[in-house]
Scaffold this motif. Structure first.
Motif, PDB file in Angstrom:
ATOM      1  N   UNK A 128       0.829  -1.212   0.000  1.00 24.76           N
ATOM      2  CA  UNK A 128       0.000   0.000   0.000  1.00 24.76           C
ATOM      3  C   UNK A 128       0.863   1.262   0.000  1.00 24.76           C
ATOM      4  N   UNK A 129       1.958   1.242   0.774  1.00 25.64           N
ATOM      5  CA  UNK A 129       2.858   2.397   0.793  1.00 25.64           C
ATOM      6  C   UNK A 129       3.556   2.553  -0.556  1.00 25.64           C
ATOM      7  N   UNK A 130       3.889   1.440  -1.160  1.00 23.41           N
ATOM      8  CA  UNK A 130       4.513   1.403  -2.485  1.00 23.41           C
ATOM      9  C   UNK A 130       3.580   2.075  -3.494  1.00 23.41           C
ATOM     10  N   UNK A 134       3.758   5.695  -5.917  1.00 22.14           N
ATOM     11  CA  UNK A 134       3.357   5.852  -7.318  1.00 22.14           C
ATOM     12  C   UNK A 134       2.343   6.993  -7.461  1.00 22.14           C
ATOM     13  N   UNK A 135       1.309   6.942  -6.634  1.00 19.52           N
ATOM     14  CA  UNK A 135       0.213   7.902  -6.718  1.00 19.52           C
ATOM     15  C   UNK A 135       0.680   9.339  -6.518  1.00 19.52           C
ATOM     16  N   UNK A 136       1.659   9.516  -5.643  1.00 21.67           N
ATOM     17  CA  UNK A 136       2.132  10.867  -5.310  1.00 21.67           C
ATOM     18  C   UNK A 136       3.182  11.404  -6.279  1.00 21.67           C
ATOM     19  N   UNK A 150       2.439  -8.378  -9.050  1.00 19.61           N
ATOM     20  CA  UNK A 150       1.571  -8.150 -10.198  1.00 19.61           C
ATOM     21  C   UNK A 150       0.603  -6.989  -9.993  1.00 19.61           C
ATOM     22  N   UNK A 151       0.090  -6.830  -8.763  1.00 16.32           N
ATOM     23  CA  UNK A 151      -0.910  -5.784  -8.548  1.00 16.32           C
ATOM     24  C   UNK A 151      -0.320  -4.381  -8.482  1.00 16.32           C
ATOM     25  N   UNK A 152       1.008  -4.275  -8.641  1.00 16.21           N
ATOM     26  CA  UNK A 152       1.633  -2.954  -8.683  1.00 16.21           C
ATOM     27  C   UNK A 152       1.793  -2.429 -10.109  1.00 16.21           C
ATOM     28  N   UNK A 153       1.664  -3.312 -11.074  1.00 17.86           N
ATOM     29  CA  UNK A 153       1.943  -2.926 -12.462  1.00 17.86           C
ATOM     30  C   UNK A 153       0.938  -1.901 -12.983  1.00 17.86           C
ATOM     31  N   UNK A 154      -0.343  -2.148 -12.792  1.00 17.56           N
ATOM     32  CA  UNK A 154      -1.365  -1.246 -13.344  1.00 17.56           C
ATOM     33  C   UNK A 154      -1.316   0.157 -12.744  1.00 17.56           C
ATOM     34  N   UNK A 155      -1.252   0.310 -11.399  1.00 20.48           N
ATOM     35  CA  UNK A 155      -1.150   1.680 -10.860  1.00 20.48           C
ATOM     36  C   UNK A 155       0.121   2.398 -11.299  1.00 20.48           C
ATOM     37  N   UNK A 233       9.766  -2.494   5.244  1.00 17.12           N
ATOM     38  CA  UNK A 233      10.468  -1.411   4.556  1.00 17.12           C
ATOM     39  C   UNK A 233      10.691  -0.232   5.502  1.00 17.12           C
ATOM     40  N   UNK A 234      11.617   0.631   5.106  1.00 20.47           N
ATOM     41  CA  UNK A 234      11.783   1.933   5.751  1.00 20.47           C
ATOM     42  C   UNK A 234      11.317   2.973   4.740  1.00 20.47           C
ATOM     43  N   UNK A 235      10.422   3.848   5.186  1.00 17.82           N
ATOM     44  CA  UNK A 235       9.830   4.852   4.294  1.00 17.82           C
ATOM     45  C   UNK A 235       9.954   6.241   4.905  1.00 17.82           C
ATOM     46  N   UNK A 236      10.151   7.262   4.059  1.00 15.70           N
ATOM     47  CA  UNK A 236      10.176   8.636   4.559  1.00 15.70           C
ATOM     48  C   UNK A 236      10.065   9.636   3.411  1.00 15.70           C
ATOM     49  N   UNK A 237       9.590  10.830   3.757  1.00 15.83           N
ATOM     50  CA  UNK A 237       9.644  11.959   2.822  1.00 15.83           C
ATOM     51  C   UNK A 237      10.686  12.973   3.288  1.00 15.83           C
ATOM     52  N   UNK A 238      11.530  12.559   4.239  1.00 17.34           N
ATOM     53  CA  UNK A 238      12.621  13.409   4.715  1.00 17.34           C
ATOM     54  C   UNK A 238      13.659  13.597   3.603  1.00 17.34           C
TER      55      UNK A 238
END
Length: 266
Positions: A128-130, A134-136, A150-155, A233-238
């Protein structure tokens, strides 16, 4: 040699205090006085004055003509190293089961840049974070991949059709889901490549996964046996976190070979 080790050990002891570390980072922001910092951190003047004296004796801080204290070059350098210790300390349990894999030493030395990363655990939460990355995205999406959910390809393709640049690196041994080729054809993948919106390369072996856009990033380190792990995963917008991931992507990109679809098996 023993004298150097003893001297270094003494410096470590000087840092082994939450208050002294707090003083260092306060002075990293602005020059100040013991009295002002005592008020900021809610400590007694006597205690703070004592720690200022110890830090000054160690050569980490200095007193200026105006009566304020600031960091020495040595003190500033020490502050750049502390975040690495904090990152590992915060994520000690994670790194009992994970490693830095194939990542070069120069990036390991900079891991303090990842200190503001949020640890996300669970395959569904990771995906979902992945998707959110993409969305942002407005300018680009960069990826270093060991496998392709596979469910990441279309978005992903939806964003590329909005003129978002997509560059990615596949491992030669990438886990490719059945139906990938058919889905790519359906979504017009080849036409997007012809337009120059998609570029791709191939690496011998990918253990560490990174995904980023122009504002945010994530990194997924491998397990101790070198297998990629998409469940954490480690995620950030820093900005510093993003810089580490972007630099690592560029390092991988310029060190990768020509993409060969024939090496991938569904």
């Amino acid at each position: 040699m023993n004298e150097l080790i003893d001297e270094t050990a003494n410096y470590v002891l000087d840092l082994a205090s939450p208050q002294r570390l707090e003083i260092l980072f306060k002075l990293l922001e602005n020059s100040s006085t013991p009295t002002s910092i005592a008020k900021e951190i809610g400590a007694t003047k006597q205690e703070v004055h004592r720690n200022f004296g110890r830090l000054e004796d160690s050569g980490l801080i200095k007193k200026n003509i105006n009566g304020k204290y600031s960091l020495t070059t040595f003190g500033e350098t020490v502050c750049t190293q502390v975040p690495s210790l904090v990152f590992f300390s915060q994520n000690r349990e994670y790194f009992e089961e994970h490693s830095f894999g194939e990542i070069p030493h120069k990036f390991r030395m900079r891991c303090g840049q990842l200190v503001k990363g949020q640890h996300i655990k669970g395959f569904s939460k990771v995906i979902e974070q992945w998707k959110s990355i993409y969305k942002n995205s407005d300018e680009y999406i960069y990826e270093v991949l060991s496998e392709v959910p596979l469910d990441l390809i279309e978005p992903l393709i939806k964003r590329v059709k909005k003129n978002v640049k997509f560059n990615y690196i596949f491992s030669e041994s990438a886990v490719v889901p059945k139906g990938r080729k058919a889905l790519l054809k359906k979504l017009g993948f080849d036409k997007l490549m012809e337009k120059g919106l998609i570029e791709r390369k191939m690496a011998k072996n990918v253990q560490t996964v990174v995904v980023l856009n122009e504002k945010e990033a994530c990194v997924l380190f491998p397990t101790l046996d070198g297998e990629s792990d998409l469940s954490e995963m480690f995620y950030s917008d820093d900005p510093m976190f993003h810089e580490w991931c972007l630099d690592y992507f560029r390092y991988c990109w310029y060190g990768s070979d020509v993409f060969k679809e024939s090496k991938l098996k569904e």
